[in-house]
Motif scaffolding. Structure first.
Motif, mmCIF file in Angstrom:
data_model
loop_
_atom_site.group_PDB
_atom_site.id
_atom_site.type_symbol
_atom_site.label_atom_id
_atom_site.label_comp_id
_atom_site.label_asym_id
_atom_site.label_seq_id
_atom_site.Cartn_x
_atom_site.Cartn_y
_atom_site.Cartn_z
ATOM 1 N N ILE A 129 55.092 10.038 27.738
ATOM 2 C CA ILE A 129 53.884 10.212 26.918
ATOM 3 C C ILE A 129 54.404 10.605 25.539
ATOM 4 C CG2 ILE A 129 51.751 11.531 26.573
ATOM 5 C CD1 ILE A 129 51.683 9.771 29.158
ATOM 6 N N SER A 130 54.241 9.704 24.587
ATOM 7 C CA SER A 130 54.896 9.959 23.304
ATOM 8 C C SER A 130 54.102 10.940 22.450
ATOM 9 C CB SER A 130 55.139 8.634 22.569
ATOM 10 O OG SER A 130 53.940 7.921 22.499
ATOM 11 N N LEU A 131 54.825 11.586 21.561
ATOM 12 C CA LEU A 131 54.241 12.577 20.663
ATOM 13 C C LEU A 131 54.363 12.087 19.233
ATOM 14 C CD1 LEU A 131 55.732 15.778 22.332
ATOM 15 C CD2 LEU A 131 53.444 14.790 22.652
ATOM 16 N N PRO A 132 53.442 12.415 18.370
ATOM 17 C CA PRO A 132 52.283 13.272 18.604
ATOM 18 C C PRO A 132 51.188 12.543 19.400
ATOM 19 C CG PRO A 132 52.230 12.436 16.359
ATOM 20 C CD PRO A 132 53.512 11.950 16.966
ATOM 21 N N LEU A 133 50.455 13.354 20.136
ATOM 22 C CA LEU A 133 49.341 12.843 20.925
ATOM 23 C C LEU A 133 48.124 12.778 19.989
ATOM 24 C CD1 LEU A 133 48.717 12.119 23.838
ATOM 25 C CD2 LEU A 133 48.245 14.523 24.277
ATOM 26 N N SER A 134 47.622 11.548 19.773
ATOM 27 C CA SER A 134 46.546 11.464 18.779
ATOM 28 C C SER A 134 45.174 11.199 19.383
ATOM 29 C CB SER A 134 46.883 10.403 17.736
ATOM 30 O OG SER A 134 47.134 9.198 18.400
ATOM 31 N N SER A 135 45.148 10.638 20.590
ATOM 32 C CA SER A 135 43.842 10.408 21.210
ATOM 33 C C SER A 135 43.986 10.331 22.722
ATOM 34 C CB SER A 135 43.236 9.087 20.714
ATOM 35 O OG SER A 135 43.994 8.006 21.222
ATOM 36 N N LYS A 136 42.876 10.585 23.404
ATOM 37 C CA LYS A 136 42.850 10.462 24.861
ATOM 38 C C LYS A 136 43.232 9.045 25.255
ATOM 39 C CE LYS A 136 39.261 13.603 26.499
ATOM 40 N NZ LYS A 136 37.993 13.717 27.183
ATOM 41 N N GLU A 137 42.719 8.090 24.468
ATOM 42 C CA GLU A 137 42.964 6.669 24.779
ATOM 43 C C GLU A 137 44.457 6.379 24.759
ATOM 44 O OE1 GLU A 137 40.636 7.780 22.548
ATOM 45 O OE2 GLU A 137 39.019 7.451 24.005
ATOM 46 N N GLN A 138 45.147 6.965 23.768
ATOM 47 C CA GLN A 138 46.606 6.762 23.678
ATOM 48 C C GLN A 138 47.264 7.274 24.955
ATOM 49 O OE1 GLN A 138 48.597 9.290 20.727
ATOM 50 N NE2 GLN A 138 50.455 9.122 21.952
ATOM 51 N N PHE A 139 46.843 8.467 25.371
ATOM 52 C CA PHE A 139 47.425 9.056 26.583
ATOM 53 C C PHE A 139 47.181 8.144 27.779
ATOM 54 C CE2 PHE A 139 47.379 11.308 30.501
ATOM 55 C CZ PHE A 139 48.449 12.174 30.408
ATOM 56 N N ILE A 140 45.932 7.750 27.935
ATOM 57 C CA ILE A 140 45.542 6.977 29.124
ATOM 58 C C ILE A 140 46.300 5.643 29.165
ATOM 59 C CG2 ILE A 140 43.574 5.756 30.185
ATOM 60 C CD1 ILE A 140 41.858 8.202 29.126
ATOM 61 N N GLU A 141 46.392 5.008 28.011
ATOM 62 C CA GLU A 141 47.093 3.712 27.963
ATOM 63 C C GLU A 141 48.568 3.884 28.344
ATOM 64 O OE1 GLU A 141 46.441 1.567 24.272
ATOM 65 O OE2 GLU A 141 48.261 0.415 24.778
ATOM 66 N N GLU A 142 49.201 4.904 27.753
ATOM 67 C CA GLU A 142 50.635 5.116 28.042
ATOM 68 C C GLU A 142 50.860 5.491 29.502
ATOM 69 O OE1 GLU A 142 53.175 6.265 24.141
ATOM 70 O OE2 GLU A 142 52.151 7.910 25.137
ATOM 71 N N PHE A 143 49.995 6.360 29.991
ATOM 72 C CA PHE A 143 50.172 6.836 31.372
ATOM 73 C C PHE A 143 50.154 5.669 32.358
ATOM 74 C CE2 PHE A 143 48.606 8.452 35.449
ATOM 75 C CZ PHE A 143 49.536 9.451 35.685
ATOM 76 N N TRP A 144 49.171 4.798 32.209
ATOM 77 C CA TRP A 144 49.014 3.724 33.200
ATOM 78 C C TRP A 144 50.062 2.626 33.072
ATOM 79 C CZ3 TRP A 144 46.945 4.923 37.496
ATOM 80 C CH2 TRP A 144 45.943 5.888 37.544
ATOM 81 N N LYS A 145 50.874 2.677 32.021
ATOM 82 C CA LYS A 145 51.997 1.730 31.938
ATOM 83 C C LYS A 145 52.987 1.986 33.083
ATOM 84 C CE LYS A 145 52.058 0.705 27.038
ATOM 85 N NZ LYS A 145 52.533 1.211 25.762
ATOM 86 N N GLY A 146 52.932 3.189 33.641
ATOM 87 C CA GLY A 146 53.844 3.528 34.743
ATOM 88 C C GLY A 146 53.324 3.080 36.108
#
Ligand SMILES: Cc1ncc(COP(=O)(O)O)c(C=O)c1O
Length: 389
Positions: A129-146
């Motif tokens: 999960i890359s930083l800086p965290l700028s939005s929930k959407e960014q988190f969700i997209e990155e997370f599900w890549k796994g």
């Protein structure tokens, strides 16, 4: 906020900016804890065999209301690592299966999953999960890549330790459910810190401490298990609750609450905690603390020549923030802060990154933060000092 400090047992000579690690218990709650310990010693047999059960039920009903679940759906346990050990040991995870998580999880949890992944042969996939965290959407997209067809379980922290970030677990659990995955949430930092409603999150397993932000004595955590999984979780210790002669509660509770001789006193303090929260209007004190974090986080980052690791918003921050810092020797820095300046604050490493994590609790004052700033200016972590190295 000032007189509330006197309610805590903390060493007044120390500037305590590390509530996050082990919490701090206020006097009325600690007295209640000792009252239960004395009640036990007064009549060990009557207390352990009868009165403890009554008090436990009262405490569980109070906590259940606070965390938004049925009192029959959780039991008390020492700490979240024990809870996650129990879950992972119980789950049917085999070669070919994967557990999807982030690369921000608590070290002891990673160790637990690493241990069981070697033993059982599954893969523990730590998605970046890359930083800086700028939005929930960014988190969700990155997370599900796994995610892939082998993923069977999702494990995620709701508020991380080293990076002090709040993750969108409700959205992750929702999607996981639609994919037929089992969800485990590490909510160690959540109860008493961030709004929590287990019914709303819909995780299969959720563990949270009372001894951090809910201010209980140490060693007080809950493990919630969704009804669908209660017959699949095995107790870590087999004791009298296993195949009991005369069951008085569900198999799930018998097995996990009847674990032989032990001190339940911390588990009985939920009513005293709720009284303290009400008497001292903790919710409004904590709302002020969150405002302080939002205001001060960028200021500390500027001072240290770094940038916040997330959008500075209550979407990602509660009463903690982690400031990236540069130092040659993180351990030495932590020791210098406590030994020479009497500041208790964690300096933590995650890969190549080092963070100073500020916790701001109701007993803290702006003077604590000003003193930290003045101290930072004297240390070799200032950008100007580092340039000269
Ligand atoms: C994110 C997180 N999970 C779990 C824990 C619980 O740790 P333990 O089980 O060692 O008490 C902590 C403690 O700080 C934590 O920060």
């Amino acid at each position: 906020m000032n007189n509330i400090k006197e309610q805590f047992l903390l060493n007044p000579e120390v500037t305590f900016l590390n509530h996050g690690s082990f919490g701090a218990c206020p006097k009325p709650v600690f007295e209640d804890y000792q009252r239960w310990q004395r009640a036990l010693e007064f009549e060990p047999v009557q207390f352990i065999t009868k009165k403890r059960e009554e008090a436990l039920l009262v405490s569980k009903k109070v906590l259940a209301k606070y965390i938004g679940c049925d009192h029959g759906d959780f039991f008390y346990i020492q700490n979240p690592t024990t809870a996650v050990n129990q879950i992972v040991k119980s789950l049917d995870l085999n070669p070919g299966d994967e557990v999807l998580t982030t690369d921000h999880e608590y070290g002891a949890m990673d160790k637990t999953f690493n241990f069981y992944s070697k033993k059982k042969g599954f893969v523990y996939r730590r998605q970046n999960i890359s930083l800086p965290l700028s939005s929930k959407e960014q988190f969700i997209e990155e997370f599900w890549k796994g995610y892939n067809h082998k993923t069977k379980v999702v494990f995620i922290g709701q508020c991380t330790s080293t990076t002090a970030l709040v993750f969108p677990v409700k959205e992750i659990c929702e999607r996981a459910k639609s994919l037929g995955l089992i969800t485990i949430v590490d909510g160690a930092h959540v109860p008493g810190h961030l709004p929590l409603n287990l019914q709303n999150i819909q995780a299969d397993f959720y563990t949270g401490t009372l001894h951090k932000w809910l201010l209980s004595p140490k060693g007080c955590t809950f493990l919630y298990v969704n009804k669908n999984f209660q017959d699949r979780i095995e107790p870590l210790i087999i004791s009298w609750g296993y195949e009991p002669g005369m069951p008085t509660k569900t198999k799930f509770l018998e097995e996990n609450e009847m674990q032989g001789t032990r001190d339940f006193s911390a588990y009985l303090t939920a009513p005293a905690i709720m009284n303290f929260f009400e008497d001292y209007d903790m919710p409004s004190g904590q709302a002020k603390c969150r405002e302080v974090i939002l205001e001060q986080y960028p200021i500390f980052c500027d001072l240290l020549g770094t940038k916040p690791i997330c959008k500075v918003s209550d979407e990602f921050l509660g009463q903690m923030c982690s400031i990236p810092i540069k130092t040659k020797d993180p351990l030495q820095l932590k020791e210098t802060l406590i030994n020479d300046h009497k500041i208790e604050i964690p300096i933590m490493q995650r890969g190549d990154e080092i963070y100073m994590r500020i916790s701001f609790q109701v007993y803290n004052t702006m003077d604590d933060l000003e003193y930290l700033k003045e101290t930072i200016k004297k240390l070799e972590i200032m950008p100007s000092a580092l340039a000269a190295l």
